[in-house]
Design an enzyme around this catalytic site. Structure first.
Site, PDB file in Angstrom:
ATOM      1  N   ILE A 181      25.824 -14.916  23.720  1.00 39.06           N
ATOM      2  CA  ILE A 181      26.351 -15.180  22.377  1.00 39.06           C
ATOM      3  C   ILE A 181      27.691 -15.912  22.470  1.00 39.06           C
ATOM      4  O   ILE A 181      27.941 -16.866  21.728  1.00 39.06           O
ATOM      5  CB  ILE A 181      26.442 -13.865  21.567  1.00 39.06           C
TER       6      ILE A 181
ATOM      7  N   HIS B 261      27.385  -6.283   8.962  1.00 38.70           N
ATOM      8  CA  HIS B 261      26.592  -6.404  10.192  1.00 38.70           C
ATOM      9  C   HIS B 261      25.359  -7.298   9.981  1.00 38.70           C
ATOM     10  O   HIS B 261      24.218  -6.840  10.103  1.00 38.70           O
ATOM     11  CB  HIS B 261      26.180  -5.014  10.704  1.00 38.70           C
TER      12      HIS B 261
ATOM     13  N   ASP C 141      32.201  -8.542  11.155  1.00 36.38           N
ATOM     14  CA  ASP C 141      30.799  -8.279  10.806  1.00 36.38           C
ATOM     15  C   ASP C 141      30.381  -6.897  11.304  1.00 36.38           C
ATOM     16  O   ASP C 141      29.315  -6.410  10.949  1.00 36.38           O
ATOM     17  CB  ASP C 141      29.907  -9.352  11.459  1.00 36.38           C
TER      18      ASP C 141
ATOM     19  N   GLU D 267      30.336   2.154  11.335  1.00 34.25           N
ATOM     20  CA  GLU D 267      29.680   1.510  10.195  1.00 34.25           C
ATOM     21  C   GLU D 267      28.407   2.276   9.809  1.00 34.25           C
ATOM     22  O   GLU D 267      27.809   2.901  10.679  1.00 34.25           O
ATOM     23  CB  GLU D 267      29.343   0.046  10.536  1.00 34.25           C
TER      24      GLU D 267
ATOM     25  N   THR E  97      31.906 -10.160  16.053  1.00 34.19           N
ATOM     26  CA  THR E  97      30.469 -10.028  15.790  1.00 34.19           C
ATOM     27  C   THR E  97      29.820  -9.127  16.833  1.00 34.19           C
ATOM     28  O   THR E  97      28.593  -9.094  16.939  1.00 34.19           O
ATOM     29  CB  THR E  97      29.748 -11.396  15.844  1.00 34.19           C
ATOM     30  N   ALA E  98      30.644  -8.425  17.631  1.00 31.64           N
ATOM     31  CA  ALA E  98      30.092  -7.647  18.745  1.00 31.64           C
ATOM     32  C   ALA E  98      29.891  -6.187  18.328  1.00 31.64           C
ATOM     33  O   ALA E  98      28.812  -5.819  17.829  1.00 31.64           O
ATOM     34  CB  ALA E  98      30.998  -7.784  19.954  1.00 31.64           C
ATOM     35  N   ARG E  99      30.932  -5.384  18.496  1.00 31.76           N
ATOM     36  CA  ARG E  99      30.877  -3.993  18.054  1.00 31.76           C
ATOM     37  C   ARG E  99      32.258  -3.585  17.548  1.00 31.76           C
ATOM     38  O   ARG E  99      33.282  -3.974  18.140  1.00 31.76           O
ATOM     39  CB  ARG E  99      30.474  -3.055  19.203  1.00 31.76           C
TER      40      ARG E  99
ATOM     41  N   GLY F 145      24.857 -10.088  11.775  1.00 35.53           N
ATOM     42  CA  GLY F 145      24.680 -10.943  12.958  1.00 35.53           C
ATOM     43  C   GLY F 145      23.258 -11.448  13.167  1.00 35.53           C
ATOM     44  O   GLY F 145      23.018 -12.645  13.288  1.00 35.53           O
ATOM     45  N   SER F 146      22.318 -10.543  13.204  1.00 29.67           N
ATOM     46  CA  SER F 146      20.931 -10.950  13.490  1.00 29.67           C
ATOM     47  C   SER F 146      20.066 -10.966  12.234  1.00 29.67           C
ATOM     48  O   SER F 146      18.846 -11.075  12.320  1.00 29.67           O
ATOM     49  CB  SER F 146      20.319  -9.982  14.500  1.00 29.67           C
TER      50      SER F 146
HETATM   51  C1  8YV Z   1      21.392  -5.859  14.711  1.00 29.13           C
HETATM   52  C2  8YV Z   1      22.852  -5.966  16.840  1.00 29.13           C
HETATM   53  O1  8YV Z   1      22.125  -5.586  13.607  1.00 29.13           O
HETATM   54  O2  8YV Z   1      21.154  -6.498  18.373  1.00 29.13           O
HETATM   55  C3  8YV Z   1      22.229  -5.960  18.195  1.00 29.13           C
HETATM   56  O3  8YV Z   1      22.813  -5.374  19.116  1.00 29.13           O
HETATM   57  O4  8YV Z   1      23.908  -5.484  16.668  1.00 29.13           O
HETATM   58  C4  8YV Z   1      22.202  -6.645  15.674  1.00 29.13           C
HETATM   59  O5  8YV Z   1      21.429  -7.677  16.080  1.00 29.13           O
HETATM   60  C5  8YV Z   1      20.700  -4.652  15.171  1.00 29.13           C
HETATM   61  O6  8YV Z   1      20.106  -4.877  16.382  1.00 29.13           O
HETATM   62  C6  8YV Z   1      19.650  -4.178  14.171  1.00 29.13           C
HETATM   63  O7  8YV Z   1      18.804  -3.274  14.746  1.00 29.13           O
END
Ligand code: 8YV
Length: 323
Positions: free
Chosen positions: A162, A289, A266, A271, A240-242, A291-292
């Site tokens: 990423i 959150h 994000d 959370e 955008t990580a944790r 991101g994906s």
């Molecule tokens: C998602 C994520 O919100 O993949 C990860 O580690 O933090 C994000 O892509 C999550 O996976 C949803 O289950």
């Protein structure tokens, strides 16, 4: 006659196409109302299963549930690239395979990092609220004003898939790129970013700091007072990580004092029950959150998790085996 299909518990609703594929190849128990399952619910659901398909919200997999899973459980597939919510060592002890879903969410997550960079720098949050709340009364040459992105310096903390995708995108904004990672990455993956062996060495070069490392015992709380102090005054942090990689007290103090101009977040510690102080800050751009969170990416993540389960039950090594 009992079905020979592997028995699977899926802890959250997944995209339709993914559930349809699972329903064909597994005796699958789905979470019809999509309510997060408690530890007790998961243990009850796991009782007669061979496999579990979980998400990062199933935090009990880091805090002891693995030791209590029934012996029938052979694999835990997480619908995520991050796997800090799974105690891999405990799974190894029980001989339970663990898989994740890398690659397929790299682009979507890097896109959100750029959205945060732009949103935090350009005041997208206060600008949008001003329009919605009908507080936009006139155009002014002097207010409100944000900060340039183009041509400025970006430091990437964590140059995995990423981080590399963030670098590739930031190049399009003519940003001067820097990165900190345990090891340097191959030149073609760095997109011209300069490697710093120590995080502290990179900090003075970060008008923007993008957090893209995994949450591990080493990175939890890493972005603290000391790290923020090392950034140029008026820097912007995006994450955008944790959430737990950031020390919330330090970040909020720096956003209040003006040491940091802004932040784009994000992800958050604990959370969705985030530190409420973020809500009162005008210089933060906050997302839940995402991101994906695109339709195609979430389908791809689900399919990747099913590929791993399929491989495992076909007697092959899953592509994304973590154990
Ligand atoms: C998602 C994520 O919100 O993949 C990860 O580690 O933090 C994000 O892509 C999550 O996976 C949803 O289950």
């Amino acid at each position: 006659m009992a079905s020979a299909l592997p028995r699977l518990l899926v802890t959250r609703r997944l995209p339709k196409a993914v559930e349809a594929r699972l329903a064909k190849a597994y005796q699958a128990q789905f979470n019809a109302d999509d309510q997060p399952m408690s530890e007790a619910d998961i243990l009850a659901g796991a009782a007669d299963k061979d496999a579990l398909l979980i998400t990062p919200m199933d935090k009990s997999f880091a805090t002891g549930i693995i030791a209590r899973l029934p012996p029938s459980i052979k694999i835990v597939a997480t619908f995520s690239v991050g796997h800090e919510h799974v105690d891999i060592a405990a799974a190894r002890l029980r001989n339970i395979a663990v898989t994740n879903t890398p690659d397929v969410l790299t682009d979507a997550t890097a896109d959100i990092a750029l959205l945060l960079i732009l949103g935090a720098a350009r005041g997208a949050s206060w600008g949008e609220r001003m329009v919605r709340d009908d507080r936009w009364t006139s155009w002014s040459p002097t207010a409100p004003l944000g900060f340039d992105v183009t041509g400025r310096r970006l430091g990437i903390l964590g140059m995995g898939r990423i981080g590399q995708a963030v670098a590739k995108r930031a190049k399009g904004f003519d940003m001067e790129l820097h990165y900190y990672n345990r090891r340097p990455v191959a030149a073609e993956l760095a997109h011209g970013a300069r490697y710093h062996k120590k995080l502290d060495d990179m900090l003075p070069f970060c008008d923007f700091l993008s957090i893209n490392c995994a949450s591990t015992p080493e990175t939890r709380g890493l972005v603290n007072d000391g790290v923020i102090a090392g950034l140029p005054d008026g820097a912007i942090i995006v994450n955008t990580a944790r959430g737990d990689i950031v020390d919330d007290d330090a970040l909020i103090a720096a956003l209040n004092s003006g040491k940091l101009a802004a932040a784009g977040l994000d992800v958050f510690r604990n959370e969705p029950r985030i530190d409420p102080r973020y809500r009162g800050l005008d210089n933060v751009f906050l997302l839940p959150h995402l991101g994906s969170a695109t339709r195609d990416t979430r389908i791809a993540m689900g399919m990747r998790a099913v590929d791993n389960l399929d491989a495992f039950f076909a007697g092959r090594k899953p592509g994304d085996l973590l154990t």
